[in-house]
Each structure stands twice: as structure tokens, then as C-alpha cells.
Motif scaffolding. Structure first.
Motif, PDB file in Angstrom:
ATOM      1  N   LEU A   1       2.540  -2.295  -8.077  1.00 56.58           N
ATOM      2  CA  LEU A   1       1.636  -1.444  -7.307  1.00 56.58           C
ATOM      3  C   LEU A   1       2.096  -1.370  -5.855  1.00 56.58           C
ATOM      4  N   GLY A   2       2.494  -2.515  -5.293  1.00 51.16           N
ATOM      5  CA  GLY A   2       2.969  -2.537  -3.920  1.00 51.16           C
ATOM      6  C   GLY A   2       4.229  -1.717  -3.728  1.00 51.16           C
ATOM      7  N   PHE A   3       5.147  -1.812  -4.695  1.00 54.36           N
ATOM      8  CA  PHE A   3       6.371  -1.020  -4.613  1.00 54.36           C
ATOM      9  C   PHE A   3       6.051   0.476  -4.674  1.00 54.36           C
ATOM     10  N   ALA A   4       5.115   0.849  -5.546  1.00 55.78           N
ATOM     11  CA  ALA A   4       4.729   2.257  -5.668  1.00 55.78           C
ATOM     12  C   ALA A   4       4.090   2.765  -4.377  1.00 55.78           C
ATOM     13  N   LEU A   5       3.245   1.945  -3.764  1.00 47.59           N
ATOM     14  CA  LEU A   5       2.614   2.320  -2.498  1.00 47.59           C
ATOM     15  C   LEU A   5       3.665   2.556  -1.415  1.00 47.59           C
ATOM     16  N   ALA A   6       4.640   1.661  -1.331  1.00 45.37           N
ATOM     17  CA  ALA A   6       5.680   1.789  -0.314  1.00 45.37           C
ATOM     18  C   ALA A   6       6.534   3.030  -0.550  1.00 45.37           C
ATOM     19  N   GLN A   7       6.868   3.294  -1.824  1.00 43.82           N
ATOM     20  CA  GLN A   7       7.688   4.474  -2.121  1.00 43.82           C
ATOM     21  C   GLN A   7       6.929   5.758  -1.829  1.00 43.82           C
ATOM     22  N   ALA A   8       5.651   5.788  -2.157  1.00 47.24           N
ATOM     23  CA  ALA A   8       4.847   6.973  -1.860  1.00 47.24           C
ATOM     24  C   ALA A   8       4.809   7.221  -0.355  1.00 47.24           C
ATOM     25  N   ALA A   9       4.675   6.157   0.418  1.00 46.07           N
ATOM     26  CA  ALA A   9       4.640   6.302   1.868  1.00 46.07           C
ATOM     27  C   ALA A   9       5.952   6.863   2.395  1.00 46.07           C
ATOM     28  N   GLU A  10       7.061   6.425   1.827  1.00 43.36           N
ATOM     29  CA  GLU A  10       8.362   6.941   2.267  1.00 43.36           C
ATOM     30  C   GLU A  10       8.470   8.440   2.007  1.00 43.36           C
ATOM     31  N   LEU A  11       7.874   8.889   0.917  1.00 43.26           N
ATOM     32  CA  LEU A  11       7.908  10.307   0.554  1.00 43.26           C
ATOM     33  C   LEU A  11       6.811  11.102   1.261  1.00 43.26           C
ATOM     34  N   LYS A  12       6.005  10.421   2.064  1.00 36.82           N
ATOM     35  CA  LYS A  12       4.864  11.033   2.760  1.00 36.82           C
ATOM     36  C   LYS A  12       3.868  11.632   1.758  1.00 36.82           C
ATOM     37  N   ILE A  13       3.667  10.875   0.686  1.00 37.42           N
ATOM     38  CA  ILE A  13       2.650  11.205  -0.307  1.00 37.42           C
ATOM     39  C   ILE A  13       1.497  10.224  -0.109  1.00 37.42           C
ATOM     40  N   ASP A  14       0.302  10.749  -0.011  1.00 34.66           N
ATOM     41  CA  ASP A  14      -0.854   9.903   0.237  1.00 34.66           C
ATOM     42  C   ASP A  14      -1.233   9.124  -1.017  1.00 34.66           C
ATOM     43  N   SER A  15      -1.894   7.993  -0.795  1.00 35.70           N
ATOM     44  CA  SER A  15      -2.229   7.127  -1.924  1.00 35.70           C
ATOM     45  C   SER A  15      -3.489   6.334  -1.634  1.00 35.70           C
ATOM     46  N   THR A  16      -4.124   5.890  -2.714  1.00 34.62           N
ATOM     47  CA  THR A  16      -5.300   5.038  -2.621  1.00 34.62           C
ATOM     48  C   THR A  16      -5.276   4.051  -3.779  1.00 34.62           C
TER      49      THR A  16
END
Length: 210
Positions: free
Chosen positions: A139-154
Motif C-alpha cells: 500500500l505504501g509503495f502504491a501511495l508513493a508511486q501515485a504521488a510521483e504520477l501526480k495521481i491523488d489517493s486516499t
């Protein structure tokens, strides 16, 4: 941007724009980051279920603390852990490891015998407590990757595990839901948290040096 800058940028979005969808390419990049996350003994004792279908999301919101966030997100990723360990599951994983590495099956037998004995002395409840913890690394890896792509997450734990498990047929797969990750793009007007400063415990309080 650096990883730290990406993490400073992201926050748990409180309102998504339902008209904006995450591309398949970006979604697959986020999923690949989760797949590459480290796990105990390399067993990867969980799976990630991707929910884009709006009807499924509507069913899953029963019991969710933030139903609008789930409903309006582009995708919901369900991190679901094995309900228990078994000798068969361990052998299947390590047979795959040896096949990919072009090694004889059983090459890691002395190690797998040890972990089989260890898990064999534990209850299914202890197994799930362990497999569930593994999902949070991914989950943490997915959150970090989404942030790099400037995709929002919750990230979310506020949902009905029983409802999600039933709707997605996870019991039949030997899985139990642990957490969710909503992905999409924030609604600039409704996402009240986006205008607030990011707050974390100060470094001097967070880090304890001995």
C-alpha cells in the motif's frame, strides 16, 4: 521531483472529480509498484483487486465511512491477504521462484521446511494477522508511486470488510480484505483538505536516537 517532494505534495483526498479517470498506463504503473514491494520470505501473501465498475463501487459503499470518496474515485484498489498459510501455498510460490530462476525445484527446501514448521505451529488467526501486515508495505509503495504520477489517493480502512469480501467473492479465493486505496483526481472545490498545510509530528519528536 524527489520522493520527499512527492510525499509532501500528496494528501488523503476528501473529494474526487468523477469525470476524471486514471489512465490504464498510470494504473498499471501503480500496480507494478505494489507488486514489487518486499514481503516476508518473498511469499507475496496477498492480492490487489482493481475495482473500476461503478455498480460494484455502489455496492461496496455500504458501511464505508466516506462513501462519496469511494463512489467518485476513478478506481478502488482492494488489498486482500491470504486467510492462512499452507504448505501447498508455500510450495507453489517457491516452485515459481525456482522455475523463473531456472533452478531445480526444491532448491530452497531447507528454508521452506523451516517456515512451514513455523506457520504450522500457528493458528489461522495468527496467519492472517501476519499476511495482513504485508499488505501495508505494498500500500505504501502504491501511495508513493501515485504521488510521483501526480495521481491523488486516499488510503482507507473505514469500510465493511464483510461486505467487500462478499461482493468480490474473496472467500472463494482464500482472501480477506484489509485496506482500500482510492485513486483519481481531486475536486478542487470540494476537497477541503487540499488548501490546508500538511501536518506531521516534528522530526525531533518523531525520531528517537539511542
Amino acid at each position: 521531483m524527489s520522493l520527499i517532494e512527492n510525499l509532501q505534495w500528496r494528501h488523503a483526498v476528501k473529494a474526487y472529480d468523477p469525470s476524471k479517470k486514471v489512465s490504464e498506463k498510470d494504473l498499471n504503473t501503480i500496480l507494478e509498484a505494489a507488486r514489487l514491494a518486499p514481503t516476508s520470505s518473498g511469499l507475496q501473501p496477498f492480492r490487489v483487486i482493481v475495482v473500476e465498475n461503478q455498480e460494484l463501487k455502489e455496492k461496496m459503499i455500504a458501511g464505508a465511512l466516506n462513501p462519496e470518496v469511494m463512489r467518485d474515485s476513478s478506481h478502488v484498489l482492494v488489498f486482500a491477504a491470504w486467510d492462512s498459510y499452507s504448505n501447498e501455498k508455500i510450495d507453489q510460490v517457491y516452485d515459481y521462484h525456482t522455475d523463473v530462476r531456472e533452478l531445480p525445484r526444491g532448491r530452497f527446501g531447507s528454508y521452506t521446511d523451516k517456515i512451514k514448521e513455523m506457520y504450522g505451529a500457528q493458528t489461522p488467526e495468527e496467519h492472517f494477522a501476519h499476511t495482513a501486515r504485508q499488505t501495508y508495505i505494498a500500500l505504501g509503495f502504491a501511495l508513493a508511486q501515485a504521488a510521483e504520477l501526480k495521481i491523488d489517493s486516499t488510503p482507507a480502512e473505514g469500510f465493511s470488510n464483510e461486505a467487500v469480501d462478499e461482493i468480490l467473492g474473496l472467500k472463494e479465493l482464500g482472501l480477506k480484505s484489509v485496506s482500500l486505496l482510492y485513486l483519481g483526481y481531486r475536486d478542487e472545490e470540494k476537497d477541503w483538505l487540499s488548501t490546508m498545510k500538511k501536518v506531521r509530528v516534528p522530526m525531533e519528536e518523531f525520531i528517537i536516537k539511542n
